[in-house]
Design an enzyme around this catalytic site. Structure first.
Site, short mmCIF file in Angstrom:
data_model
loop_
_atom_site.label_atom_id
_atom_site.label_comp_id
_atom_site.label_asym_id
_atom_site.label_seq_id
_atom_site.Cartn_x
_atom_site.Cartn_y
_atom_site.Cartn_z
N GLY A 48 68.18 9.71 2.74
CA GLY A 48 66.95 10.14 2.07
C GLY A 48 65.81 10.30 3.08
O GLY A 48 65.04 11.26 3.05
N ASP A 49 65.73 9.34 4.01
CA ASP A 49 64.68 9.40 5.04
C ASP A 49 64.91 10.61 5.94
O ASP A 49 63.95 11.28 6.36
CB ASP A 49 64.70 8.13 5.91
CG ASP A 49 64.66 6.86 5.07
OD1 ASP A 49 64.11 6.91 3.96
OD2 ASP A 49 65.19 5.83 5.53
#
Ligand code: TA6
Length: 308
Positions: free
Chosen positions: A251-252
């Protein structure tokens, strides 16, 4: 310049252990210490892709010094506010069944003067940045509307703000209408009060969030890709099948790729494709929040984006 806010940095300690049993003494086979916090992963990805990136937030104590040294090794530029409390540690236990169990410390207490000092630094960085990306939790005593404050300041300067956080920080943050959010299904429910269990329901809620004034809303569907609402369109993003080794930080990495796409002036489809390729490229690496540029380029060729 992309400025990445990681207000609650951490030393991420990754233990390899046979199993976890409550109430027992367990010996780890190995431990690995890395610079973490979601923003640091975002900064790492954007740096690897070759952009001008600066990471900021609070750092303190020996743990803070460790992170500063690691950032130098990783080639990430940092300009952090020094605080009296010590930067936290977050523990991840990888058991033989490949499950990951995490214990996240809350972070140090930030004094009022320390917060004021950070806000002065932020005002200065805003002037030099084109995009601000903020991820994760905040240390103790930092007000829950901090992201709202930071987004309002960015808006006044005409700078795009990407927000990837959760709970009250997200609820308050969206009041200031960031450019981009990336809620998961539970967070959508928390914001809109509606449960989502399929694509149709997610799309309905993405549209509501768009109507609230958030320009770009992205929801991950895990290995099935993601749904992105931008302007009046919904994009379905499909990613190639891969053998995931460590999806933590994907996600990052998506956020890092998205920030890079915006910084390069890509159109929305190319920005989403780069973001999705980064999220996927991270999952095939052992290291969290890391990827290889050449792998991103390969994966990007197989990303399918359709307007639905
Ligand atoms: O999920 C792992 C992780 O990305 C770790 O790097 C750890 O530092 C943590 O998340 C931080 O999350 P938080 O939301 O507490 O800032």
């Amino acid at each position: 310049m992309i400025t990445v806010l990681n207000l609650n940095a951490s030393i991420d300690k990754r233990y390899e252990i046979k199993d976890i049993e409550k109430g027992k003494v367990m010996r780890a086979r190995s431990v690995e210490n890395t610079a973490g916090g979601k923003g640091i992963h975002v900064a790492n990805v954007a740096t690897i892709l070759g952009e001008d990136v600066l990471a900021t937030g609070f750092l303190g104590g020996k743990t803070g010094e460790f992170i500063e040294d690691k950032l130098k090794d990783m080639g990430i530029k940092g300009d952090f506010s020094k605080v009296e409390g010590s930067t936290r540690e977050c523990l991840a236990f990888i058991t033989d069944d490949l499950e990951q169990t995490e214990v996240l410390e809350p972070g140090p207490c930030i004094k009022e003067e320390e917060l004021k000092e950070f806000l002065i630094k932020y005002d200065d960085l805003l002037k030099k940045s084109s995009i601000i990306s903020a991820s994760g939790s905040v240390p103790k005593k930092v007000p829950k509307d901090i992201y709202k404050t930071l987004i309002e300041k960015a808006r006044k300067e005409g700078k795009k703000f990407l927000l990837d956080t959760s709970g009250e920080l997200l609820l308050k943050g969206i009041e200031a209408k960031p450019f981009f959010i990336k809620p998961n299904q539970d967070e959508i429910e928390m914001i809109t009060g509606n449960k989502v269990s399929n694509e149709k329901e997610i799309i309905k809620e993405i549209k509501k969030l768009r109507e609230m004034g958030i320009e770009c809303v992205t929801v991950s569907l895990g290995k099935d890709g993601s749904l992105v609402g931008y302007k009046d369109k919904i994009y379905k993003v499909e990613v190639p099948k891969i053998k995931a080794i460590n999806p933590v930080g994907s996600g990052d990495s998506f956020v890092g790729g998205f920030a890079v796409g915006l910084e390069r002036g890509y159109n929305i489809k190319d920005t989403i494709a780069l973001a999705a390729a980064c999220g996927t490229a991270n999952a095939i690496e052992e290291e969290t929040g890391f990827l290889r540029k050449e792998v991103v380029d390969e994966i990007a060729k197989d990303i399918k984006i359709s307007v639905i």
